[in-house]
Write an enzyme that holds these catalytic residues in place. Structure first.
Site, PDB file in Angstrom:
ATOM      1  N   HIS A 154     -32.037  24.695 173.275  1.00 12.70           N
ATOM      2  CA  HIS A 154     -32.621  23.194 173.075  1.00 12.70           C
ATOM      3  C   HIS A 154     -32.980  23.327 174.509  1.00 12.70           C
ATOM      4  O   HIS A 154     -32.805  23.400 175.445  1.00 12.70           O
ATOM      5  CB  HIS A 154     -32.517  22.025 172.895  1.00 12.70           C
ATOM      6  CG  HIS A 154     -33.536  20.791 173.213  1.00 12.70           C
ATOM      7  ND1 HIS A 154     -34.553  19.970 173.761  1.00 12.70           N
ATOM      8  CD2 HIS A 154     -33.838  20.508 171.358  1.00 12.70           C
ATOM      9  CE1 HIS A 154     -35.161  20.050 172.739  1.00 12.70           C
ATOM     10  NE2 HIS A 154     -34.983  19.956 171.841  1.00 12.70           N
ATOM     11  N   ASP A 188     -31.472  19.791 164.238  1.00  7.82           N
ATOM     12  CA  ASP A 188     -31.564  20.409 163.057  1.00  7.82           C
ATOM     13  C   ASP A 188     -30.807  21.548 162.669  1.00  7.82           C
ATOM     14  O   ASP A 188     -30.371  21.442 161.141  1.00  7.82           O
ATOM     15  CB  ASP A 188     -32.784  21.572 163.301  1.00  7.82           C
ATOM     16  CG  ASP A 188     -33.967  21.196 163.549  1.00  7.82           C
ATOM     17  OD1 ASP A 188     -34.422  20.139 162.591  1.00  7.82           O
ATOM     18  OD2 ASP A 188     -34.902  21.830 164.769  1.00  7.82           O
TER      19      ASP A 188
HETATM   20  N1  CMC Z   1     -28.847  32.229 169.749  1.00  8.61           N
HETATM   21  C1  CMC Z   1     -28.388  32.819 170.411  1.00  8.61           C
HETATM   22  N2  CMC Z   1     -28.719  32.504 171.493  1.00  8.61           N
HETATM   23  C2  CMC Z   1     -29.600  31.700 172.501  1.00  8.61           C
HETATM   24  C3  CMC Z   1     -30.670  31.036 171.191  1.00  8.61           C
HETATM   25  C4  CMC Z   1     -29.770  30.678 169.445  1.00  8.61           C
HETATM   26  N3  CMC Z   1     -30.089  29.846 169.206  1.00  8.61           N
HETATM   27  N4  CMC Z   1     -30.934  29.814 172.210  1.00  8.61           N
HETATM   28  C5  CMC Z   1     -30.917  30.598 173.389  1.00  8.61           C
HETATM   29  N5  CMC Z   1     -30.564  31.878 173.437  1.00  8.61           N
HETATM   30  C6  CMC Z   1     -30.021  32.164 174.135  1.00  8.61           C
HETATM   31  C7  CMC Z   1     -31.821  33.236 175.130  1.00  8.61           C
HETATM   32  O1  CMC Z   1     -30.877  34.179 174.428  1.00  8.61           O
HETATM   33  C8  CMC Z   1     -31.058  33.356 176.177  1.00  8.61           C
HETATM   34  O2  CMC Z   1     -30.606  34.158 176.905  1.00  8.61           O
HETATM   35  P1  CMC Z   1     -30.656  35.170 177.651  1.00  8.61           P
HETATM   36  O3  CMC Z   1     -31.053  33.939 179.106  1.00  8.61           O
HETATM   37  O4  CMC Z   1     -29.735  35.482 177.806  1.00  8.61           O
HETATM   38  O5  CMC Z   1     -32.381  35.232 178.302  1.00  8.61           O
HETATM   39  C9  CMC Z   1     -31.081  31.202 176.508  1.00  8.61           C
HETATM   40  O6  CMC Z   1     -29.970  31.748 175.639  1.00  8.61           O
HETATM   41  C10 CMC Z   1     -32.057  30.442 177.228  1.00  8.61           C
HETATM   42  O7  CMC Z   1     -33.042  30.841 175.336  1.00  8.61           O
HETATM   43  P2  CMC Z   1     -34.466  30.315 176.180  1.00  8.61           P
HETATM   44  O8  CMC Z   1     -35.432  31.196 174.669  1.00  8.61           O
HETATM   45  O9  CMC Z   1     -35.576  30.707 177.496  1.00  8.61           O
HETATM   46  O10 CMC Z   1     -34.322  28.705 175.597  1.00  8.61           O
HETATM   47  P3  CMC Z   1     -36.049  27.956 175.647  1.00  8.61           P
HETATM   48  O11 CMC Z   1     -35.263  26.973 175.923  1.00  8.61           O
HETATM   49  O12 CMC Z   1     -37.109  28.595 175.547  1.00  8.61           O
HETATM   50  O13 CMC Z   1     -35.881  27.871 173.940  1.00  8.61           O
HETATM   51  C11 CMC Z   1     -35.326  26.696 171.682  1.00  8.61           C
HETATM   52  C12 CMC Z   1     -34.835  26.784 173.251  1.00  8.61           C
HETATM   53  C13 CMC Z   1     -34.972  25.851 170.972  1.00  8.61           C
HETATM   54  C14 CMC Z   1     -36.730  27.325 171.085  1.00  8.61           C
HETATM   55  C15 CMC Z   1     -34.457  28.318 171.517  1.00  8.61           C
HETATM   56  O14 CMC Z   1     -32.876  27.780 171.807  1.00  8.61           O
HETATM   57  C16 CMC Z   1     -34.162  28.613 170.347  1.00  8.61           C
HETATM   58  O15 CMC Z   1     -34.564  29.965 169.325  1.00  8.61           O
HETATM   59  N6  CMC Z   1     -33.226  27.986 169.133  1.00  8.61           N
HETATM   60  C17 CMC Z   1     -32.734  28.562 167.687  1.00  8.61           C
HETATM   61  C18 CMC Z   1     -34.279  27.494 167.125  1.00  8.61           C
HETATM   62  C19 CMC Z   1     -33.855  25.807 166.967  1.00  8.61           C
HETATM   63  O16 CMC Z   1     -32.715  25.226 166.837  1.00  8.61           O
HETATM   64  N7  CMC Z   1     -34.819  25.684 167.021  1.00  8.61           N
HETATM   65  C20 CMC Z   1     -34.801  24.108 167.450  1.00  8.61           C
HETATM   66  C21 CMC Z   1     -34.809  22.601 168.204  1.00  8.61           C
HETATM   67  S1  CMC Z   1     -34.584  21.716 168.524  1.00  8.61           S
HETATM   68  C22 CMC Z   1     -35.424  20.042 167.440  1.00  8.61           C
HETATM   69  C23 CMC Z   1     -36.890  20.349 168.268  1.00  8.61           C
HETATM   70  O17 CMC Z   1     -37.115  19.412 169.001  1.00  8.61           O
HETATM   71  O18 CMC Z   1     -37.446  21.107 167.967  1.00  8.61           O
END
Ligand code: CMC
Length: 452
Positions: free
Chosen positions: A328, A386
């Protein structure tokens, strides 16, 4: 420019800055020119201090750069607070766990919209105000016929909710507080009706009209699952689980869809159009679409024995697979909403007599492995809301394509509360970010015969 501690001085003085307490400031120095600007440091009730950069361009000639708004507060708000490190979520100061245990969705909605929990009389009136608006204009039914039966219900929601602005002209004047209240009530009341219609259309069953003697969640289940040929009995355990899911999803600070609603509304667009914009943003798999994606992922994994393989894939930089339902932007701890749903999941499955739900076993195994894996531990990737909601919703009989729609029903309360707060904020302006331009510098047109 250097804003890191050595170049940025933080000073305090006793002068007052509006509601933000004693004035502190932060000095930003451009190391190339030596020019400095002193920027106010604002303090909220909770959370880190915020550097007020509004004079940065005027005084120093620079913009800030923050794609994805990872360090940018876009507005002042009194509605919801998240402490991502502690895993805390408050609606108007009340912890989500307390509301989940003691409250119901209509009370939480009143709280988010009005700032205080209602008295018994206020609650009764609010429930009446909402139920008065549960039906939709009969002509709206024609809209559904324009969609393919296999359309994704979120596509239908974007279209039909946007179309409400073509039906309710008497509540689109955003400068009239009374019209704003009516539009807010209409949106909260009609979302379940439209959502259930989208489902009924997809399965070819007749639309079921709302029943105003039922509670909000009960009425939604009735519109979803009743058919004219048979009596539909509402199961109180499932109605409570539905209500709980609505409470947990009602608001979540300045997330993508809420920011979309605010940005759309900042130009003065009508509330129905703004909420349709929010629905579009929510649909994506990184946001509200994740609940559907979690279930698809669990089905793809298929068996507990394959969990390690998928955990490895999620860690592989060359593989774009992510563990859906993990991670998240704000929570760097267990999402408190996931903790509540984890418990509720078992209650729902017990009530439905589901003794062995292979997907729940699989989810627990995935959670267990991910919570101990150094990759997920170091990156603080915990299960989010989720992760469990899909399992509950599936057990309740919802098709996967409806999961994000349910999220949209609940989040409408937050969108509407935040939209109203923005309209009433005397400092609100049209949202208009700037950019770091990396395209071509000025060049001049050449006739086609001189190109190449
Ligand atoms: N599985 C594997 N690696 C992950 C995941 C994951 N679910 N989420 C983040 N990472 C890694 C990502 O690859 C990155 O690694 P690095 O620093 O080595 O490049 C690091 O963790 C930080 O991730 P980010 O994408 O830069 O973080 P963000 O804050 O931009 O993204 C997120 C947050 C929710 C989009 C992401 O964690 C994700 O895609 N999760 C899966 C989708 C999901 O479950 N979404 C629902 C969110 S909760 C409901 C809502 O509030 O809408």
């Amino acid at each position: 420019m250097d804003t890191k501690t050595p170049a940025a001085k933080v000073k305090s003085s006793t002068s007052k800055d509006g509601n933000h307490g004693a004035r502190e400031s932060c000095t930003v120095t451009d190391n190339a020119t030596g020019q400095s600007v002193e920027l106010p440091l604002l303090s909220g009730t909770l959370g880190p201090k915020v550097v007020d950069i509004r004079r940065l361009y005027a005084d120093l000639g620079h913009f800030t750069f923050d794609p994805g708004y990872t360090a940018t507060g876009s507005c002042e708000s009194k509605i919801t607070y998240i402490d991502g490190d502690k895993g805390e979520l408050f609606y108007r100061g009340y912890p989500i766990e307390e509301l989940a245990e003691h409250s119901d969705f209509m009370e939480a909605a009143y709280l988010l919209l009005n700032g205080e929990l209602p008295t018994a009389g206020q609650k009764k009136k609010f429930e009446r105000d909402i139920t008065m608006h549960t039906m939709v204009h009969e002509q709206l039914i024609a809209f559904f016929r324009g969609f393919r039966r296999d359309a994704h219900p979120m596509a239908v929601m974007c279209g039909v909710v946007g179309a409400l602005s073509a039906f309710y002209h008497d509540s689109t004047d955003i400068n009239d507080p009374q019209q704003r209240v009516i539009a807010s009530h209409r949106l909260i009341a009609k979302m379940p009706t439209i959502a259930a219609m989208a489902y009924k259309y997809s399965v070819g069953q007749p639309f079921v009209y709302p029943r105003n003697d039922l509670k909000y969640a009960e009425n939604f289940l009735h519109m979803m699952f009743a058919v004219p040929a048979e009596e539909y009995k509402i199961n109180p355990v499932l109605a409570r689980a539905m209500d709980l899911i609505f409470i947990l999803h009602a608001d979540h600070e300045q997330n993508a869809s809420t920011s979309t609603v605010r940005l759309a509304g900042s130009s003065g667009a009508n509330p129905f159009a703004c909420i349709a914009a929010g629905i579009a943003s929510l649909w994506g798999p990184s946001h509200g679409g994740a609940n559907e994606a979690v279930l698809k992922m669990l089905m793809q994994i298929g068996d507990k024995s394959r969990v390690p393989e998928f955990v490895e894939r999620a860690k592989d930089k060359n593989d774009n697979f992510r563990l859906m339902g993990f991670g998240h932007r704000v929570y760097k701890n267990y999402d408190p909403r996931a903790a509540v749903l984890r418990k509720s999941c078992h209650a729902v499955l017990d009530e439905l007599g589901v003794r062995d739900e292979p997907l729940l076993d699989l989810a627990m195994e995935l959670e267990r492995i991910a919570l101990h894996d150094p990759y997920f531990v170091e990156k603080k990737l915990y299960p989010n809301v989720d992760f469990y909601s899909g399992i509950i919703l599936r057990a309740m009989g919802f098709p996967m394509s409806m999961f994000t729609v349910l999220f949209a029903i609940a989040r409408t309360v937050g969108w509407v509360a935040q939209w109203n707060e923005m309209i009433e904020d005397p400092n609100a302006k049209i949202g208009r970010p700037r950019q770091l331009y990396t395209g071509k510098a000025l060049r001049h047109y050449l006739p086609v015969t001189k190109r190449g």
